[in-house]
Design an enzyme around this catalytic site. Structure first.
Site, PDB file in Angstrom:
ATOM      1  N   TRP A 102       1.008  -1.106  -0.024  1.00 29.20           N
ATOM      2  CA  TRP A 102      -0.056  -0.192  -0.005  1.00 29.20           C
ATOM      3  C   TRP A 102       0.835   1.211  -0.029  1.00 29.20           C
ATOM      4  O   TRP A 102       0.468   2.080  -0.630  1.00 29.20           O
ATOM      5  CB  TRP A 102      -0.995  -0.105   1.277  1.00 29.20           C
ATOM      6  CG  TRP A 102      -2.113  -0.879   0.876  1.00 29.20           C
ATOM      7  CD1 TRP A 102      -2.369  -2.039   1.660  1.00 29.20           C
ATOM      8  CD2 TRP A 102      -3.194  -1.084   0.015  1.00 29.20           C
ATOM      9  NE1 TRP A 102      -3.507  -2.941   1.304  1.00 29.20           N
ATOM     10  CE2 TRP A 102      -3.771  -2.136   0.088  1.00 29.20           C
ATOM     11  CE3 TRP A 102      -3.308  -0.070  -1.114  1.00 29.20           C
ATOM     12  CZ2 TRP A 102      -4.937  -2.552  -0.744  1.00 29.20           C
ATOM     13  CZ3 TRP A 102      -4.508  -0.554  -1.816  1.00 29.20           C
ATOM     14  CH2 TRP A 102      -5.056  -1.798  -1.776  1.00 29.20           C
ATOM     15  N   ASP A 172      -1.668   6.246   6.881  1.00 29.80           N
ATOM     16  CA  ASP A 172      -2.669   5.268   6.229  1.00 29.80           C
ATOM     17  C   ASP A 172      -3.130   4.333   7.095  1.00 29.80           C
ATOM     18  O   ASP A 172      -2.535   3.367   7.275  1.00 29.80           O
ATOM     19  CB  ASP A 172      -2.212   4.823   5.142  1.00 29.80           C
ATOM     20  CG  ASP A 172      -3.238   3.914   4.331  1.00 29.80           C
ATOM     21  OD1 ASP A 172      -4.504   3.669   4.965  1.00 29.80           O
ATOM     22  OD2 ASP A 172      -3.119   3.428   3.406  1.00 29.80           O
ATOM     23  N   LYS A 196     -11.974  -2.158   6.860  1.00 29.05           N
ATOM     24  CA  LYS A 196     -11.169  -3.200   7.413  1.00 29.05           C
ATOM     25  C   LYS A 196     -11.514  -3.322   8.990  1.00 29.05           C
ATOM     26  O   LYS A 196     -11.845  -4.550   9.260  1.00 29.05           O
ATOM     27  CB  LYS A 196      -9.667  -2.556   7.368  1.00 29.05           C
ATOM     28  CG  LYS A 196      -9.279  -2.260   6.100  1.00 29.05           C
ATOM     29  CD  LYS A 196      -9.005  -3.398   5.097  1.00 29.05           C
ATOM     30  CE  LYS A 196      -8.934  -3.116   3.780  1.00 29.05           C
ATOM     31  NZ  LYS A 196      -7.653  -2.062   3.308  1.00 29.05           N
TER      32      LYS A 196
HETATM   33  C1  LIG Z   1      -7.374  -1.641   1.988  1.00 27.19           C
HETATM   34  C2  LIG Z   1      -6.312  -0.724   2.093  1.00 27.19           C
HETATM   35  C3  LIG Z   1      -6.091   0.295   1.218  1.00 27.19           C
HETATM   36  C4  LIG Z   1      -7.314   0.635  -0.023  1.00 27.19           C
HETATM   37  O1  LIG Z   1      -8.361   1.245   0.690  1.00 27.19           O
HETATM   38  P1  LIG Z   1      -9.466   1.325  -0.313  1.00 27.19           P
HETATM   39  O2  LIG Z   1     -10.770   1.737   0.591  1.00 27.19           O
HETATM   40  O3  LIG Z   1      -9.996   0.084  -1.243  1.00 27.19           O
HETATM   41  O4  LIG Z   1      -9.351   2.458  -1.322  1.00 27.19           O
HETATM   42  C5  LIG Z   1      -5.186   1.146   1.271  1.00 27.19           C
HETATM   43  N1  LIG Z   1      -4.255   1.281   2.408  1.00 27.19           N
HETATM   44  C6  LIG Z   1      -4.535   0.070   3.191  1.00 27.19           C
HETATM   45  C7  LIG Z   1      -3.192   0.096   4.544  1.00 27.19           C
HETATM   46  C8  LIG Z   1      -5.238  -0.895   3.141  1.00 27.19           C
HETATM   47  O5  LIG Z   1      -5.412  -1.957   3.824  1.00 27.19           O
END
Ligand SMILES: *Cc1c(COP(=O)(O)O)cnc(C)c1O
Length: 360
Positions: A102, A172, A196
Site C-alpha cells: 500500500w 494510512d 477493514k
Molecule cells: C485496503 C487498504 C487500502 C485501500 O483502500 P480502499 O478503501 O480500497 O481504497 C489502502 N491502504 C491500506 C493500508 C489498506 O489496508
C-alpha cells in the site's frame, strides 16, 4: 443461519451485535418511520446519527479539539491523491516511508502531484520489516511525511510512531484503525478506510489538524478539498449515509467493550496466540521480523505450498473463511480485526494443529 469465522482482509468481519442492531433498525430507525438508507442527509434524524458518530469516534480515539474529523468517500486510494492535493501547501515534495504494497501505491499516486521521495524502503525488496529510522533520508522541507502503520498484505506493522522532526506526519491507518489507543496529537493527518476495522465499505475517515487546512491545490476536486468538506460537516454532497451510520454503531460497540485499551488487550492476546503457535509449529511460518508483526493481518505459509488448496478446503468445512493469502504473496493470511472473537482465533489454531499433525 450459520455465521462463519471470517478472516477476510477487507471488507472484513463486523461485530455481531452491530449487525443485529442494524437488522432491528433496518425498516424503521428510532421512530422515524423509515430506514436510515431512505433518509435525507439534511434531515434532523440523519444529522443526529452523523453527529453522534463523530462524537463517539472523538471520544474513543481521544481526538484533540484542534482536529477535524471528516467522513468521506473514495476509500484510502482516494486519499492517496487527496493528501498531496491538500497538504502540499506551496511545497513541491513529500516524503514516503514504504514498508509494503500500500505504501508503494500511495507513493506512486502522490507522484502525480509532487516529487514523492522514497525516504526508506527495504533495499532487498522484502517487505518483512521496518527499515531502521537511522537510515531514513528525511527532507526537512518536505510538505509531510507519509507512512503506512500497518501493511495489510504483508502483515508488517510499525511498533512505534515515527518522529516527523517538525514535518507533519501523515498515516494510512486503514487496517489498524481503532485496534489500540492512539496519540492523535502526534499526527498532521490520519486516514482510514472503514471496511477493514471500522464499518462497511464506502466510507473513509480523515482526522486532520486544523492549521493544515485551506491550501488545497486549485485543481483539487471539491469533494476532496478537506476545508470545503470540514466547513460543510462532510456534507458538501450526499455522504455515504448508511456506512456512516454503521460505523457509528461500531464506535458505540467499542465503547461498550471497554474502549480501545480493552480492545487492544484482546487484540494482543489474539495475535499472540496465533504467532506463538506458528513459531512453535515447525510446519507453518511467518516471514515478518518479530518486532514488526501485525496484530491485524497474519500471513503464514505451509511447509509445502502444494498443500495450500487442501488446507483452505478443510478450513472452509470448519467454518473458517477467507484464509487465502493475497495473490501477490501467496500462502495464507488470517485477518483478525476487532470483530474477530478470541474463539475464532482459537478455532483456527486448533485446525492448524490438526492439519499439521495429519500432513506433517
Ligand atoms: C485496503 C487498504 C487500502 C485501500 O483502500 P480502499 O478503501 O480500497 O481504497 C489502502 N491502504 C491500506 C493500508 C489498506 O489496508
Amino acid at each position: 443461519m450459520t455465521r462463519v469465522f471470517n478472516f477476510s482482509a477487507g471488507p472484513g468481519a463486523l461485530p455481531e451485535p452491530v449487525l443485529r442492531q442494524v437488522q432491528a433498525e433496518l425498516l424503521e430507525w428510532n421512530g422515524s418511520g423509515m430506514s436510515v438508507m431512505e433518509m435525507s442527509h439534511r434531515d434532523k434524524d440523519f444529522m443526529s446519527i452523523a453527529t453522534q458518530a463523530e462524537k463517539d469516534l472523538r471520544e474513543v480515539l481521544n481526538v484533540p479539539a484542534n482536529y477535524k474529523v471528516l467522513f468521506l468517500q473514495g476509500g484510502a486510494l482516494g486519499q492517496f491523491a487527496a493528501v498531496p492535493m491538500n497538504l502540499l501547501r506551496g511545497k513541491t515534495s513529500a516524503d514516503y516511508v514504504v514498508t509494503g504494497s500500500w505504501g508503494v501505491k500511495a507513493q506512486k499516486e502522490a507522484g502525480k502531484y509532487c516529487k514523492a521521495n522514497i525516504v526508506a524502503k527495504p533495499a532487498d525488496g522484502k517487505f518483512n520489516r521496518i527499515p531502521p529510522v537511522s537510515e531514513w533520508k528525511l527532507d526537512p522541507n518536505a510538505a509531510y511525511l507519509h507512512y503506512t502503520p500497518n501493511e495489510t498484505i504483508e502483515g508488517v506493522e510499525f511498533p512505534f510512531i515515527p518522529d516527523g522532526k517538525g514535518v507533519p506526519l501523515v498515516a494510512d491507518y486503514s487496517s489498524t484503525f481503532l485496534s489500540r489507543p492512539l496519540d492523535v496529537s502526534k499526527f498532521g493527518l490520519i486516514y482510514a478506510g472503514a471496511q477493514k476495522n471500522a464499518g462497511p465499505a464506502g466510507l473513509v475517515m480523515v482526522i486532520v489538524r486544523e492549521d493544515l487546512l485551506g491550501q488545497a491545490l486549485p485543481i483539487a476536486p471539491s469533494i476532496f478539498d478537506y476545508k470545503q468538506m470540514a466547513d460543510n460537516e462532510s456534507m458538501l454532497n450526499t455522504p455515504p449515509c448508511f456506512a456512516w451510520y454503521v460505523a457509528g454503531l461500531v464506535f458505540q460497540w467499542i465503547k461498550k467493550e471497554g474502549g480501545l485499551a480493552a480492545i487492544a488487550e484482546r487484540n494482543r492476546r489474539k495475535a499472540g496466540l496465533l504467532y506463538d503457535y506458528i513459531d512453535a509449529s515447525g510446519f507453518y511460518a511467518n516471514p515478518v521480523e518479530k518486532s514488526a508483526r501485525s496484530w491485524m493481518n497474519v500471513p503464514f505459509t505451509l511447509k509445502d505450498a502444494a498443500l495450500d488448496d487442501e488446507f483452505l478446503k478443510g478450513a472452509k468445512k470448519r467454518g473458517l473463511s477467507t484464509l487465502k493469502g493475497h495473490r501477490s504473496v501467496g500462502g495464507m493470511r488470517a485477518s483478525i480485526y476487532n470483530a474477530m472473537p478470541e474463539a475464532g482465533v482459537q478455532a483456527l489454531v486448533d485446525y492448524m494443529k490438526e492439519f499439521a499433525r495429519v500432513k506433517g
